[in-house]
Design a protein around this motif. Structure first.
Motif, PDB file in Angstrom:
ATOM      1  N   PRO A 167       0.763  -1.270   0.033  1.00  0.00           N
ATOM      2  CA  PRO A 167       0.008  -0.044   0.057  1.00  0.00           C
ATOM      3  C   PRO A 167       0.743   1.350  -0.119  1.00  0.00           C
ATOM      4  O   PRO A 167       0.452   2.273  -0.773  1.00  0.00           O
ATOM      5  N   GLU A 168       2.127   1.255   0.652  1.00  0.00           N
ATOM      6  CA  GLU A 168       2.891   2.487   0.688  1.00  0.00           C
ATOM      7  C   GLU A 168       3.360   3.000  -0.695  1.00  0.00           C
ATOM      8  O   GLU A 168       4.089   3.887  -0.574  1.00  0.00           O
ATOM      9  N   ALA A 169       3.445   2.064  -1.778  1.00  0.00           N
ATOM     10  CA  ALA A 169       3.842   2.546  -2.989  1.00  0.00           C
ATOM     11  C   ALA A 169       2.900   3.721  -3.304  1.00  0.00           C
ATOM     12  O   ALA A 169       3.378   4.329  -4.267  1.00  0.00           O
ATOM     13  N   GLU A 170       1.756   4.107  -2.864  1.00  0.00           N
ATOM     14  CA  GLU A 170       0.955   5.061  -3.291  1.00  0.00           C
ATOM     15  C   GLU A 170       1.683   6.670  -2.903  1.00  0.00           C
ATOM     16  O   GLU A 170       1.345   7.367  -3.598  1.00  0.00           O
ATOM     17  N   VAL A 171       2.754   6.447  -2.116  1.00  0.00           N
ATOM     18  CA  VAL A 171       3.501   7.605  -1.878  1.00  0.00           C
ATOM     19  C   VAL A 171       4.311   8.219  -3.183  1.00  0.00           C
ATOM     20  O   VAL A 171       4.785   9.292  -3.195  1.00  0.00           O
ATOM     21  N   VAL A 172       4.511   7.118  -4.061  1.00  0.00           N
ATOM     22  CA  VAL A 172       5.481   7.537  -5.153  1.00  0.00           C
ATOM     23  C   VAL A 172       4.792   8.172  -6.219  1.00  0.00           C
ATOM     24  O   VAL A 172       3.887   7.373  -6.937  1.00  0.00           O
ATOM     25  N   ILE A 173       4.904   9.489  -6.449  1.00  0.00           N
ATOM     26  CA  ILE A 173       4.079  10.255  -7.432  1.00  0.00           C
ATOM     27  C   ILE A 173       5.205  10.541  -8.439  1.00  0.00           C
ATOM     28  O   ILE A 173       6.120  11.184  -8.090  1.00  0.00           O
ATOM     29  N   PRO A 174       5.144   9.976  -9.643  1.00  0.00           N
ATOM     30  CA  PRO A 174       6.264   9.949 -10.642  1.00  0.00           C
ATOM     31  C   PRO A 174       6.298  11.416 -11.074  1.00  0.00           C
ATOM     32  O   PRO A 174       5.237  12.224 -11.230  1.00  0.00           O
ATOM     33  N   GLY A 175       7.638  11.951 -11.109  1.00  0.00           N
ATOM     34  CA  GLY A 175       8.160  13.099 -11.295  1.00  0.00           C
ATOM     35  C   GLY A 175       7.824  14.070 -10.187  1.00  0.00           C
ATOM     36  O   GLY A 175       8.499  15.142 -10.363  1.00  0.00           O
ATOM     37  N   VAL A 176       7.328  13.722  -9.005  1.00  0.00           N
ATOM     38  CA  VAL A 176       7.310  14.637  -7.969  1.00  0.00           C
ATOM     39  C   VAL A 176       8.091  14.137  -6.460  1.00  0.00           C
ATOM     40  O   VAL A 176       8.920  14.603  -6.236  1.00  0.00           O
ATOM     41  N   THR A 177       7.612  12.786  -6.234  1.00  0.00           N
ATOM     42  CA  THR A 177       8.358  12.252  -5.246  1.00  0.00           C
ATOM     43  C   THR A 177       9.036  10.829  -5.271  1.00  0.00           C
ATOM     44  O   THR A 177       9.570  10.115  -4.739  1.00  0.00           O
ATOM     45  N   GLY A 178       9.436  10.845  -6.925  1.00  0.00           N
ATOM     46  CA  GLY A 178      10.181   9.577  -7.401  1.00  0.00           C
ATOM     47  C   GLY A 178       9.594   9.125  -8.737  1.00  0.00           C
ATOM     48  O   GLY A 178       9.309   9.865  -9.620  1.00  0.00           O
ATOM     49  N   GLU A 179       9.839   7.889  -9.081  1.00  0.00           N
ATOM     50  CA  GLU A 179       9.731   7.322 -10.415  1.00  0.00           C
ATOM     51  C   GLU A 179       9.080   6.138 -10.229  1.00  0.00           C
ATOM     52  O   GLU A 179       9.462   5.243  -9.508  1.00  0.00           O
ATOM     53  N   LEU A 180       8.174   5.708 -11.147  1.00  0.00           N
ATOM     54  CA  LEU A 180       7.835   4.288 -11.417  1.00  0.00           C
ATOM     55  C   LEU A 180       8.471   3.566 -12.845  1.00  0.00           C
ATOM     56  O   LEU A 180       8.471   4.456 -13.832  1.00  0.00           O
ATOM     57  N   PHE A 181       8.681   2.313 -12.625  1.00  0.00           N
ATOM     58  CA  PHE A 181       8.949   1.684 -13.919  1.00  0.00           C
ATOM     59  C   PHE A 181       7.983   0.308 -14.293  1.00  0.00           C
ATOM     60  O   PHE A 181       7.524  -0.056 -13.401  1.00  0.00           O
ATOM     61  N   GLU A 182       8.292  -0.170 -15.283  1.00  0.00           N
ATOM     62  CA  GLU A 182       7.700  -1.219 -15.782  1.00  0.00           C
ATOM     63  C   GLU A 182       8.198  -2.501 -14.858  1.00  0.00           C
ATOM     64  O   GLU A 182       9.626  -2.734 -15.087  1.00  0.00           O
ATOM     65  N   LYS A 183       7.448  -3.363 -14.365  1.00  0.00           N
ATOM     66  CA  LYS A 183       8.075  -4.353 -13.519  1.00  0.00           C
ATOM     67  C   LYS A 183       8.729  -5.342 -14.175  1.00  0.00           C
ATOM     68  O   LYS A 183       8.516  -5.777 -15.620  1.00  0.00           O
ATOM     69  N   ASP A 184       9.798  -5.579 -13.729  1.00  0.00           N
ATOM     70  CA  ASP A 184      10.833  -6.827 -14.346  1.00  0.00           C
ATOM     71  C   ASP A 184      11.646  -6.247 -15.277  1.00  0.00           C
ATOM     72  O   ASP A 184      12.206  -7.110 -16.297  1.00  0.00           O
ATOM     73  N   SER A 185      11.786  -5.034 -16.095  1.00  0.00           N
ATOM     74  CA  SER A 185      12.079  -4.331 -16.952  1.00  0.00           C
ATOM     75  C   SER A 185      13.527  -3.858 -16.691  1.00  0.00           C
ATOM     76  O   SER A 185      13.536  -2.560 -15.923  1.00  0.00           O
ATOM     77  N   VAL A 186      14.456  -4.404 -16.870  1.00  0.00           N
ATOM     78  CA  VAL A 186      15.710  -3.463 -16.449  1.00  0.00           C
ATOM     79  C   VAL A 186      16.044  -2.317 -17.358  1.00  0.00           C
ATOM     80  O   VAL A 186      16.422  -1.333 -16.792  1.00  0.00           O
ATOM     81  N   SER A 187      15.606  -2.445 -18.374  1.00  0.00           N
ATOM     82  CA  SER A 187      15.720  -1.013 -19.305  1.00  0.00           C
ATOM     83  C   SER A 187      14.864   0.050 -18.806  1.00  0.00           C
ATOM     84  O   SER A 187      15.239   1.181 -18.863  1.00  0.00           O
ATOM     85  N   SER A 188      13.691  -0.372 -18.421  1.00  0.00           N
ATOM     86  CA  SER A 188      12.470   0.548 -17.795  1.00  0.00           C
ATOM     87  C   SER A 188      13.255   1.200 -16.316  1.00  0.00           C
ATOM     88  O   SER A 188      13.098   2.176 -16.256  1.00  0.00           O
ATOM     89  N   LEU A 189      13.880   0.093 -15.714  1.00  0.00           N
ATOM     90  CA  LEU A 189      14.170   0.702 -14.552  1.00  0.00           C
ATOM     91  C   LEU A 189      15.671   1.555 -14.652  1.00  0.00           C
ATOM     92  O   LEU A 189      15.505   2.403 -13.985  1.00  0.00           O
ATOM     93  N   ALA A 190      16.413   1.354 -15.431  1.00  0.00           N
ATOM     94  CA  ALA A 190      17.616   2.295 -15.753  1.00  0.00           C
ATOM     95  C   ALA A 190      17.053   3.670 -16.556  1.00  0.00           C
ATOM     96  O   ALA A 190      17.675   4.584 -15.889  1.00  0.00           O
ATOM     97  N   ASP A 191      15.943   3.706 -17.111  1.00  0.00           N
ATOM     98  CA  ASP A 191      15.511   4.927 -17.516  1.00  0.00           C
ATOM     99  C   ASP A 191      14.828   5.737 -16.240  1.00  0.00           C
ATOM    100  O   ASP A 191      15.086   6.854 -16.198  1.00  0.00           O
ATOM    101  N   ALA A 192      14.228   5.000 -15.533  1.00  0.00           N
ATOM    102  CA  ALA A 192      13.729   5.527 -14.442  1.00  0.00           C
ATOM    103  C   ALA A 192      14.574   6.335 -13.459  1.00  0.00           C
ATOM    104  O   ALA A 192      14.608   7.577 -12.962  1.00  0.00           O
ATOM    105  N   ILE A 193      15.374   5.599 -13.281  1.00  0.00           N
ATOM    106  CA  ILE A 193      16.794   5.909 -12.241  1.00  0.00           C
ATOM    107  C   ILE A 193      17.527   7.260 -13.102  1.00  0.00           C
ATOM    108  O   ILE A 193      17.754   8.335 -12.349  1.00  0.00           O
ATOM    109  N   ARG A 194      17.519   7.097 -14.232  1.00  0.00           N
ATOM    110  CA  ARG A 194      18.312   8.218 -15.057  1.00  0.00           C
ATOM    111  C   ARG A 194      17.390   9.396 -14.762  1.00  0.00           C
ATOM    112  O   ARG A 194      18.078  10.733 -14.820  1.00  0.00           O
ATOM    113  N   ARG A 195      16.189   9.373 -15.001  1.00  0.00           N
ATOM    114  CA  ARG A 195      15.328  10.610 -14.946  1.00  0.00           C
ATOM    115  C   ARG A 195      15.587  11.155 -13.165  1.00  0.00           C
ATOM    116  O   ARG A 195      15.686  12.391 -13.357  1.00  0.00           O
TER     117      ARG A 195
END
Length: 409
Positions: free
Chosen positions: A321-349
């Protein structure tokens, strides 16, 4: 200053007998337990003082005041019961019993039903509904279980929305959010120098003259946390800028993660388990982001209490439930589950933001904790539910930036 409704609520609370029943109180519940004890002079805490029978590697908390220990007994499989509970709970009208809403606890099924029949007000404090897509059998079993209490306290808005869609009246399900020791965390944050904390972490790596980025992974190293994905993602990013990963925690996956980091040439530092909040605070303050490629729960709140953004996956059915605190572009980023390339893009942002954006991000993280995810607010929501204050009628999953106290874009 208290309003008239607050005074009425306090008067109602003073006249009732309240019992909070858990399997055991985890140590991270200390702040909310303390707030409950201050709010209610007549509260009784009932739980085991030993977590070992359930196989949890968590240190139990022994609350001050009226604490009564009961024994945990395994029944079969994951099912268990609390022995000696019947003599400690408030029977009859005027009593209020708040149970940890764990469907594996047979005692909660039995005593929840019996207490309700005898006139005691019954409440379940639970995750409630995490998945939208459950089997018919599980959905019906969950429906039966949460029909036992008068009201259900859940940690997140999504759980309430799913409950309503499954036939529960909105007024029976209250969002109370979650909390850690925010008063202590705020004090540590305000007394710390972010520059000093950043410098300390960067000294663990050989960045030279480059402005290196440091990611933090803080959790027990188990397969469900999927920390190997962080190492793979950073191996892609390290071609573009200096970046390292600090792991705080221990567990069965540690040796494999150490081996993987060496194979891929990713600079990682494994600092072991740490339970000192002053020490942990410096890691959270000094890093650029906290990464949780598996599910993220209390870690998200922990990071944001120090103004640090969180990166985790976007599959809500497998999140906490606490994942609701992650607001993309505001308090963090979300990525496509189990996608390393999507995770890398989120970290880069998240690590490529300007100083102005980083400062706004830190304020947003702190604001979401101060607005919703702290012990005082959690107890306020519980008291409102017990005092029959209606829950907000709106049904929505996400927290919007407009709701955060003292924050202007």
């Amino acid at each position: 200053m208290k309003g008239k409704s607050d005074d009425t609520m306090d008067q109602k609370i003073e006249k009732i007998r309240i019992c909070l029943i858990y399997h055991f109180f985890p140590h991270y519940r200390a702040a909310v337990i303390e707030e409950l004890a201050k709010a209610w002079d007549n509260v009784r805490f009932v739980a085991s003082d030993d977590a070992e029978p359930l196989g949890y590697g968590i240190r139990p908390l022994i609350p001050d005041g009226d604490f009564n220990a009961v024994a945990i007994r395994r029944v079969f499989g994951a099912k268990y019961c609390l022995k000696g509970l019947g003599r400690l709970i408030p029977w009859g009208r005027g009593g209020h019993a708040i149970f940890l809403g764990d469907m594996n606890c047979v005692s909660t099924w039995v005593y929840g039903f019996l207490l309700r029949v005898t006139g005691t007000k019954v409440y379940f404090w639970a995750h409630g509904w995490l998945r939208e897509n459950e089997s018919f059998t599980k959905k019906q079993l969950r429906r039966m279980y949460f029909k036992i209490p008068h009201r259900v306290f859940v940690y997140g808005r999504r759980a309430r929305r799913i409950a309503v869609e499954n036939g529960f009246e909105p007024g029976r399900v209250h969002v109370i959010y979650n909390s850690l020791q925010y008063s202590l965390q705020r004090q540590l944050r305000e007394n710390a120098s972010r520059l000093e904390c950043r410098t300390e972490l960067r000294q663990l790596f050989e960045f030279g003259d480059r402005d290196g980025k440091v990611l933090l992974c803080s959790a027990r190293m188990t397969p469900v946390k999927k920390f190997d994905q962080v190492i793979h993602a950073v191996s892609k990013l390290s071609q573009d800028f200096a970046i390292g990963v600090v792991f705080v925690g221990d567990g069965p996956e540690k040796s494999q993660l150490e081996l993987l980091s060496k194979e891929l040439g990713v600079p990682c530092r494994f600092l072991g388990a740490c339970y000192s909040e002053p020490e942990l605070s410096r890691y959270f303050i000094g890093c650029d982001a906290v990464i949780s490629p598996g599910n993220v729960g209390l870690t998200a709140m922990h990071a944001m209490a120090y103004g640090t953004p969180v990166v985790s996956h976007s599959d809500r059915d497998t999140q906490m439930p606490e994942a609701e605190v992650v607001i993309p572009g505001v308090t963090g980023e979300l990525f496509e589950k189990d996608s390393v390339s999507s995770l890398a893009d989120a970290i880069r942002r998240v690590v490529s933001r300007s100083e102005e954006e980083v400062n706004f991000q830190a304020r947003a993280c702190i604001s979401i904790i101060e607005t919703f995810y702290n012990a005082s607010h959690q107890v306020k929501k519980i008291m409102e539910a017990i005092s029959n204050v209606d829950e907000d009628e709106s049904i929505r999953d996400d927290i919007s930036i407009d709701e955060l106290n003292g924050l202007k874009a």
